[in-house]
Design a protein around this motif. Structure first.
Motif, PDB file in Angstrom:
ATOM      1  N   TYR A   7     -11.564  10.664  -8.414  1.00  0.00           N
ATOM      2  CA  TYR A   7     -12.179  11.859  -7.828  1.00  0.00           C
ATOM      3  C   TYR A   7     -13.180  11.040  -6.645  1.00  0.00           C
ATOM      4  O   TYR A   7     -14.100  10.240  -7.197  1.00  0.00           O
ATOM      5  CB  TYR A   7     -13.146  12.484  -8.622  1.00  0.00           C
ATOM      6  N   SER A   8     -13.203  11.423  -5.530  1.00  0.00           N
ATOM      7  CA  SER A   8     -13.935  10.927  -4.415  1.00  0.00           C
ATOM      8  C   SER A   8     -14.656  12.115  -3.893  1.00  0.00           C
ATOM      9  O   SER A   8     -14.446  13.245  -3.611  1.00  0.00           O
ATOM     10  CB  SER A   8     -12.825  10.537  -3.299  1.00  0.00           C
ATOM     11  N   PHE A   9     -16.253  11.935  -3.756  1.00  0.00           N
ATOM     12  CA  PHE A   9     -16.998  12.876  -3.525  1.00  0.00           C
ATOM     13  C   PHE A   9     -18.305  12.391  -3.252  1.00  0.00           C
ATOM     14  O   PHE A   9     -18.705  11.149  -3.221  1.00  0.00           O
ATOM     15  CB  PHE A   9     -17.236  14.076  -4.651  1.00  0.00           C
ATOM     16  N   VAL A  65     -10.117  14.244  -3.252  1.00  0.00           N
ATOM     17  CA  VAL A  65     -11.213  14.178  -2.494  1.00  0.00           C
ATOM     18  C   VAL A  65     -11.849  15.693  -2.706  1.00  0.00           C
ATOM     19  O   VAL A  65     -11.486  16.585  -2.311  1.00  0.00           O
ATOM     20  CB  VAL A  65     -11.119  13.881  -0.968  1.00  0.00           C
ATOM     21  N   LEU A  66     -12.846  15.774  -3.335  1.00  0.00           N
ATOM     22  CA  LEU A  66     -13.819  16.948  -3.582  1.00  0.00           C
ATOM     23  C   LEU A  66     -14.786  16.994  -2.315  1.00  0.00           C
ATOM     24  O   LEU A  66     -15.595  16.350  -1.875  1.00  0.00           O
ATOM     25  CB  LEU A  66     -14.433  16.782  -4.873  1.00  0.00           C
ATOM     26  N   ILE A  67     -14.412  18.222  -1.524  1.00  0.00           N
ATOM     27  CA  ILE A  67     -14.888  18.325   0.017  1.00  0.00           C
ATOM     28  C   ILE A  67     -16.242  19.208  -0.214  1.00  0.00           C
ATOM     29  O   ILE A  67     -15.926  20.294  -0.273  1.00  0.00           O
ATOM     30  CB  ILE A  67     -14.013  18.871   0.867  1.00  0.00           C
ATOM     31  N   GLY A  68     -17.326  18.670  -0.009  1.00  0.00           N
ATOM     32  CA  GLY A  68     -18.686  19.410   0.037  1.00  0.00           C
ATOM     33  C   GLY A  68     -19.046  19.604   1.540  1.00  0.00           C
ATOM     34  O   GLY A  68     -18.304  18.952   2.660  1.00  0.00           O
ATOM     35  N   GLU A  69     -19.993  20.113   1.869  1.00  0.00           N
ATOM     36  CA  GLU A  69     -20.635  20.298   3.081  1.00  0.00           C
ATOM     37  C   GLU A  69     -20.579  18.785   3.759  1.00  0.00           C
ATOM     38  O   GLU A  69     -20.323  19.085   5.082  1.00  0.00           O
ATOM     39  CB  GLU A  69     -21.942  20.600   3.124  1.00  0.00           C
ATOM     40  N   ILE A  77     -16.464   7.356   1.361  1.00  0.00           N
ATOM     41  CA  ILE A  77     -15.357   8.314   1.088  1.00  0.00           C
ATOM     42  C   ILE A  77     -13.972   8.018   2.234  1.00  0.00           C
ATOM     43  O   ILE A  77     -13.010   8.028   1.799  1.00  0.00           O
ATOM     44  CB  ILE A  77     -15.731   9.805   1.748  1.00  0.00           C
ATOM     45  N   LYS A  78     -14.465   7.605   3.206  1.00  0.00           N
ATOM     46  CA  LYS A  78     -13.328   6.863   4.189  1.00  0.00           C
ATOM     47  C   LYS A  78     -12.747   5.907   3.605  1.00  0.00           C
ATOM     48  O   LYS A  78     -11.510   5.900   3.615  1.00  0.00           O
ATOM     49  CB  LYS A  78     -14.008   6.585   5.516  1.00  0.00           C
ATOM     50  N   TYR A  79     -13.485   5.015   2.986  1.00  0.00           N
ATOM     51  CA  TYR A  79     -12.807   3.772   2.403  1.00  0.00           C
ATOM     52  C   TYR A  79     -11.913   4.012   1.229  1.00  0.00           C
ATOM     53  O   TYR A  79     -10.785   3.655   1.069  1.00  0.00           O
ATOM     54  CB  TYR A  79     -13.886   2.547   1.935  1.00  0.00           C
ATOM     55  N   GLU A  80     -12.287   5.337   0.421  1.00  0.00           N
ATOM     56  CA  GLU A  80     -11.376   5.590  -0.631  1.00  0.00           C
ATOM     57  C   GLU A  80     -10.254   6.276  -0.128  1.00  0.00           C
ATOM     58  O   GLU A  80      -9.118   5.961  -0.779  1.00  0.00           O
ATOM     59  CB  GLU A  80     -12.270   6.544  -1.611  1.00  0.00           C
ATOM     60  N   ILE A  81     -10.256   7.174   0.864  1.00  0.00           N
ATOM     61  CA  ILE A  81      -9.022   7.703   1.457  1.00  0.00           C
ATOM     62  C   ILE A  81      -8.230   6.783   2.183  1.00  0.00           C
ATOM     63  O   ILE A  81      -6.954   6.820   1.681  1.00  0.00           O
ATOM     64  CB  ILE A  81      -9.610   8.651   2.369  1.00  0.00           C
ATOM     65  N   ASP A  87      -2.347   2.285  -0.625  1.00  0.00           N
ATOM     66  CA  ASP A  87      -1.848   1.788  -1.980  1.00  0.00           C
ATOM     67  C   ASP A  87      -0.748   2.545  -2.357  1.00  0.00           C
ATOM     68  O   ASP A  87      -0.246   2.492  -3.591  1.00  0.00           O
ATOM     69  CB  ASP A  87      -3.156   1.674  -2.710  1.00  0.00           C
ATOM     70  N   GLY A  88      -0.472   3.809  -1.701  1.00  0.00           N
ATOM     71  CA  GLY A  88       0.890   4.640  -1.969  1.00  0.00           C
ATOM     72  C   GLY A  88       0.340   5.577  -2.859  1.00  0.00           C
ATOM     73  O   GLY A  88       1.064   6.250  -3.623  1.00  0.00           O
ATOM     74  N   LYS A  89      -0.979   5.887  -3.062  1.00  0.00           N
ATOM     75  CA  LYS A  89      -1.218   7.093  -4.016  1.00  0.00           C
ATOM     76  C   LYS A  89      -1.312   8.341  -3.468  1.00  0.00           C
ATOM     77  O   LYS A  89      -1.576   8.613  -2.221  1.00  0.00           O
ATOM     78  CB  LYS A  89      -2.868   6.863  -4.451  1.00  0.00           C
ATOM     79  N   GLY A  90      -1.001   9.388  -4.288  1.00  0.00           N
ATOM     80  CA  GLY A  90      -1.095  10.993  -3.740  1.00  0.00           C
ATOM     81  C   GLY A  90      -2.509  11.086  -3.448  1.00  0.00           C
ATOM     82  O   GLY A  90      -3.396  10.498  -3.747  1.00  0.00           O
ATOM     83  N   LEU A  91      -2.756  12.210  -2.558  1.00  0.00           N
ATOM     84  CA  LEU A  91      -4.115  12.184  -1.989  1.00  0.00           C
ATOM     85  C   LEU A  91      -4.012  14.111  -1.529  1.00  0.00           C
ATOM     86  O   LEU A  91      -3.162  14.313  -0.909  1.00  0.00           O
ATOM     87  CB  LEU A  91      -4.151  11.364  -0.603  1.00  0.00           C
ATOM     88  N   LEU A  92      -5.165  14.452  -1.834  1.00  0.00           N
ATOM     89  CA  LEU A  92      -5.413  15.689  -1.579  1.00  0.00           C
ATOM     90  C   LEU A  92      -7.013  16.151  -1.595  1.00  0.00           C
ATOM     91  O   LEU A  92      -7.812  15.417  -2.004  1.00  0.00           O
ATOM     92  CB  LEU A  92      -4.567  16.640  -2.647  1.00  0.00           C
ATOM     93  N   GLY A  93      -7.148  17.266  -0.888  1.00  0.00           N
ATOM     94  CA  GLY A  93      -8.544  17.491  -0.784  1.00  0.00           C
ATOM     95  C   GLY A  93      -8.786  18.981  -1.481  1.00  0.00           C
ATOM     96  O   GLY A  93      -8.072  19.841  -1.392  1.00  0.00           O
TER      97      GLY A  93
END
Length: 165
Positions: A7-9, A65-69, A77-81, A87-93
């Protein structure tokens, strides 16, 4: 199959909202850092933060990515994305602005953090590839229920999108 996700936030304003999503219990998430742990990591500077993120991403199949204000545009966050995608991981927000924080407050909807990336191979914005989900409710409980009902499918879709790209 229970997926292991990262979880990225944006920690300070959204940790309460993020904990609600993390506690849904339908997926195995990365262990949250306590305020004290995070303080220790950040005292080590950028290299320590990057190592902590890299360690947390290890063995995960998807990053949510848990997208807040104010999530979009933040350095880590940009680094994690970028790291997750490379690295081929699924990604969603998932937009979390309508979940209440510890004071019972909601926030404004933030910008899509995937707009900050352009794919080299076809000049597409990452936001045109990665799906984001904005629960169609304004009541916090309904938002939570909607996320809970759909999160497993969203993860599978994200992994399939990444595998196909």
């Amino acid at each position: 199959m229970t997926r292991r996700v990262f979880y990225s936030f944006h920690y300070k304003p959204d940790n309460w909202r993020a904990s609600q999503v993390r506690n849904i219990g339908k997926v195995e998430g990365n262990k949250p850092a306590s305020d004290n742990d995070w303080e220790t990591v950040t005292k080590g500077g950028d290299k320590a933060i990057q190592k902590w993120i890299d360690d947390q991403l290890n063995g995960r199949s998807c990053t949510i990515v848990l997208i807040g204000e104010n999530t979009a545009g933040r350095k880590w966050i940009k680094y994690e994305i970028e790291k997750s995608w490379n690295d081929g991981k699924g990604l969603l927000g998932i937009y979390i602005h309508n979940l209440k924080n510890s004071a019972g407050e909601q926030s404004n909807k933030g910008k899509n953090p995937f707009d900050d990336f352009t794919m080299q191979r076809d000049n597409k914005k990452l936001s045109s590839i990665v799906k984001t989900y904005d629960p169609p409710y304004t009541t916090s409980k309904n938002v939570y229920d909607y996320i809970s009902e759909h999160i497993e499918d969203w993860i599978e879709t994200a992994i399939q999108i990444r595998n196909d790209y």
